[in-house]
Design an enzyme around this catalytic site. Structure first.
Site, short mmCIF file in Angstrom:
data_model
loop_
_atom_site.label_atom_id
_atom_site.label_comp_id
_atom_site.label_asym_id
_atom_site.label_seq_id
_atom_site.Cartn_x
_atom_site.Cartn_y
_atom_site.Cartn_z
N HIS A 21 50.25 4.81 59.81
CA HIS A 21 49.83 5.09 58.31
C HIS A 21 51.02 4.73 57.42
O HIS A 21 52.13 4.74 57.73
CB HIS A 21 49.40 6.78 58.28
CG HIS A 21 50.64 7.54 58.59
ND1 HIS A 21 51.53 8.00 57.71
CD2 HIS A 21 50.84 8.19 59.94
CE1 HIS A 21 52.50 8.53 58.25
NE2 HIS A 21 52.24 8.91 59.54
N GLU A 90 48.62 12.73 65.77
CA GLU A 90 49.94 12.78 65.89
C GLU A 90 50.24 13.95 67.05
O GLU A 90 49.33 14.90 67.01
CB GLU A 90 50.87 13.09 64.65
CG GLU A 90 52.31 13.30 64.82
CD GLU A 90 52.94 12.09 65.52
OE1 GLU A 90 52.82 11.94 66.75
OE2 GLU A 90 53.62 11.29 64.91
#
Length: 223
Positions: A21, A90
């Site tokens: 990202h 994550e």
């Protein structure tokens, strides 16, 4: 370490484009994000546009993303609608989330020391262990690759997920210190043959108009 998919017959190769990202304000200040839902900052949105430009001539059969905001905001810049998957999040850093490495060392010195020793079965209080995290995200990526045999797919995820993927493709354990890059908005290319991943190209940031942020201090302190 190989991926957890096994088959007795050969499968067509899946081409996997794995993207970290774009930048967030917490990347900029080196705070442990984990599963806190932090949005892209201005630089991150610019990086997402750069990714879209870089992949504009690459035919994609599917696009997947972590369901955390910083990932799906990055994926939204691409032309395909993205499927959000929580399995691509994550690692959960428990009590570490929201703090810098210095703050963590001051508040939880013993846990911080164990974390930086890269103990595979250790996780911060309330979070995931490295081993459980790796099993979660690599299994999810292998399932996606298996489902798209012979196709090209893109996945927008996180530095920790990409690190686990690199280790799976390279046969490296979680304890091995990192020497490969995990830049914000970097493009990484892999293949999946039905059994395991292999790396085709890693850490491409040539498309970025500004430098990415390789500040995955929550996983890997600088050598």
């Amino acid at each position: 370490m190989t991926s957890p998919i096994h088959s007795s017959s050969p499968s067509p190769l899946t081409q996997l484009i794995a993207i970290r990202h774009g930048e967030t304000s917490w990347n900029r200040t080196a705070r442990y994000q984990g599963q806190e839902d932090i949005a892209l900052n201005e630089a991150g949105f610019s990086q997402a546009h750069d990714i879209a430009q870089a992949l504009s001539e690459t035919p994609l059969d599917a696009l997947y993303t972590s369901d955390l905001k910083r990932a799906y905001q990055t994926a939204a810049a691409l032309t395909l609608p993205a499927v959000c998957l929580p399995e691509l999040r994550e690692q959960h850093f428990g009590v570490f989330q929201g703090f810098t490495g210095t703050e963590i060392a001051q508040r939880w010195p013993d846990a911080s020391a164990k974390w930086h020793q890269r103990v595979a079965d250790f996780g911060p209080e309330g979070g995931e262990t490295r081993q459980a995290f790796s099993q979660r995200c690599v299994a999810a990526l292998a399932r996606l690759a298996q489902a798209h045999a012979g196709q090209t797919i893109a996945v927008v995820c996180h530095g920790g997920v990409l690190d686990c993927l690199y280790r799976a493709a390279s046969g490296l354990s979680m304890e091995v210190p990192r020497t490969w890059s995990l830049e914000n908005a970097a493009i990484n290319r892999l293949a999946f043959d039905g059994h395991r991943f292999s790396i085709l190209a890693w850490g491409d940031t040539a498309h970025l108009q500004r430098t990415g942020t390789d500040e995955l201090i929550e996983h890997f302190p600088a050598p």
